[in-house]
Design a protein around this motif. Structure first.
Motif, short mmCIF file in Angstrom:
data_model
loop_
_atom_site.label_atom_id
_atom_site.label_comp_id
_atom_site.label_asym_id
_atom_site.label_seq_id
_atom_site.Cartn_x
_atom_site.Cartn_y
_atom_site.Cartn_z
N ASN A 31 1.18 -1.04 -0.27
CA ASN A 31 0.10 -0.06 0.29
C ASN A 31 0.82 1.18 -0.11
O ASN A 31 1.78 1.45 0.67
N ILE A 32 0.49 2.12 -1.06
CA ILE A 32 1.31 3.49 -0.85
C ILE A 32 0.87 4.38 0.57
O ILE A 32 -0.32 4.75 0.93
N LEU A 95 -3.04 9.73 -5.74
CA LEU A 95 -2.81 8.38 -5.14
C LEU A 95 -3.76 9.08 -3.67
O LEU A 95 -4.18 8.19 -3.01
N ARG A 96 -3.28 10.42 -3.04
CA ARG A 96 -3.98 11.09 -1.85
C ARG A 96 -3.16 9.40 -0.70
O ARG A 96 -3.80 9.15 -0.36
N PRO A 97 -1.99 9.63 -1.13
CA PRO A 97 -1.33 9.10 0.32
C PRO A 97 -1.74 9.37 1.69
O PRO A 97 -1.58 11.09 1.94
N GLU A 190 -5.81 0.71 -8.66
CA GLU A 190 -7.21 0.66 -7.68
C GLU A 190 -7.22 1.79 -7.04
O GLU A 190 -8.10 2.18 -6.44
N ARG A 191 -5.95 2.07 -6.36
CA ARG A 191 -6.04 2.72 -4.92
C ARG A 191 -7.23 4.13 -5.85
O ARG A 191 -7.67 5.16 -5.05
N HIS A 192 -6.33 4.61 -6.97
CA HIS A 192 -7.02 5.80 -7.52
C HIS A 192 -8.79 5.84 -7.67
O HIS A 192 -9.27 6.52 -7.51
N ASN A 193 -9.46 5.06 -8.60
CA ASN A 193 -10.66 3.94 -8.64
C ASN A 193 -11.30 4.59 -7.82
O ASN A 193 -12.35 4.51 -7.43
#
Ligand SMILES: [Zn+2]
Length: 199
Positions: A31-32, A95-97, A190-193
């Motif tokens: 995970n980012i 990505l909004r980490p 996937e995270r972006h979506n």
């Protein structure tokens, strides 16, 4: 004089010497967690070691123990400061980490608002910051070469301080281009979506 440490909080950074790039801290599940930039200038100004040290020591610590490796985007080294920042902010927009977003930062990071579409982000990057992205953001991110640096640990679980130096090349992660692929770009997509469908 003591023996010179080879590792900085587990990272052996000699492969990044002289290179500017944008790094992505990731945890054991891939995970980012955080995105940042380093311009490796020299031993007295900014360099990779000082970046990692600053992330470990200050109060809003980003380099926590959950971070087990980092992916470092290495652009063409003729890139200027602005270009490097665009890449960093684009990754943060995409990505909004979680560790880039302290409480209260709800709408945007620097140049790009969360609510903007990809087309708007690219238009702003082009018109205001002279950064031209002709493909999708995902394809643009795929165009960079990445070095992957894992933290090294001693048998007691502490971070390695003294160890072997080895050259880390660019990763060539195969992409299955499907929902089970765990390459950087598929995890990022996937995270972006998920983020953008939540809005
Ligand atoms: Zn993939």
């Amino acid at each position: 004089m003591g023996k010179k440490q080879t590792h900085t909080f587990g990272f052996e950074l000699s492969s990044l010497r002289g290179l500017s790039g944008v790094y992505v801290f990731r945890n054991a599940n891939g995970n980012i967690e955080y995105v940042g930039t380093c311009k490796d200038i020299d031993d007295t100004k900014e360099n990779w070691k000082s970046r990692m040290q600053s992330h470990h020591s200050y109060s809003g610590k980003k380099l926590t123990d959950e971070v087990t490796f980092m992916d470092v985007f290495i652009p063409d080294q003729s890139i200027n400061n602005r270009g490097l920042l665009i890449l960093e902010y684009l990754l943060i927009w995409y990505l909004r980490p979680p560790k880039n977003l302290p409480d209260g930062l709800g709408t945007h990071w620097r140049y790009f608002y969360w609510s903007w579409s990809e087309e708007t982000v690219k238009a702003v990057a082009r018109d205001k910051y002279d950064s031209i992205i002709t493909t999708s953001v995902e394809e643009y991110l795929r165009s960079f070469r990445i070095k992957r640096i894992h933290r090294a640990y001693e048998s007691d679980g502490s971070f390695t301080k003294y160890g072997s130096i080895r050259e880390v090349g660019f990763i060539d992660e195969s992409c299955l281009n499907n929902s089970v692929c765990t390459c950087f770009h598929c995890i990022a997509r996937e995270r972006h979506n998920v983020i953008f469908n939540d809005d």
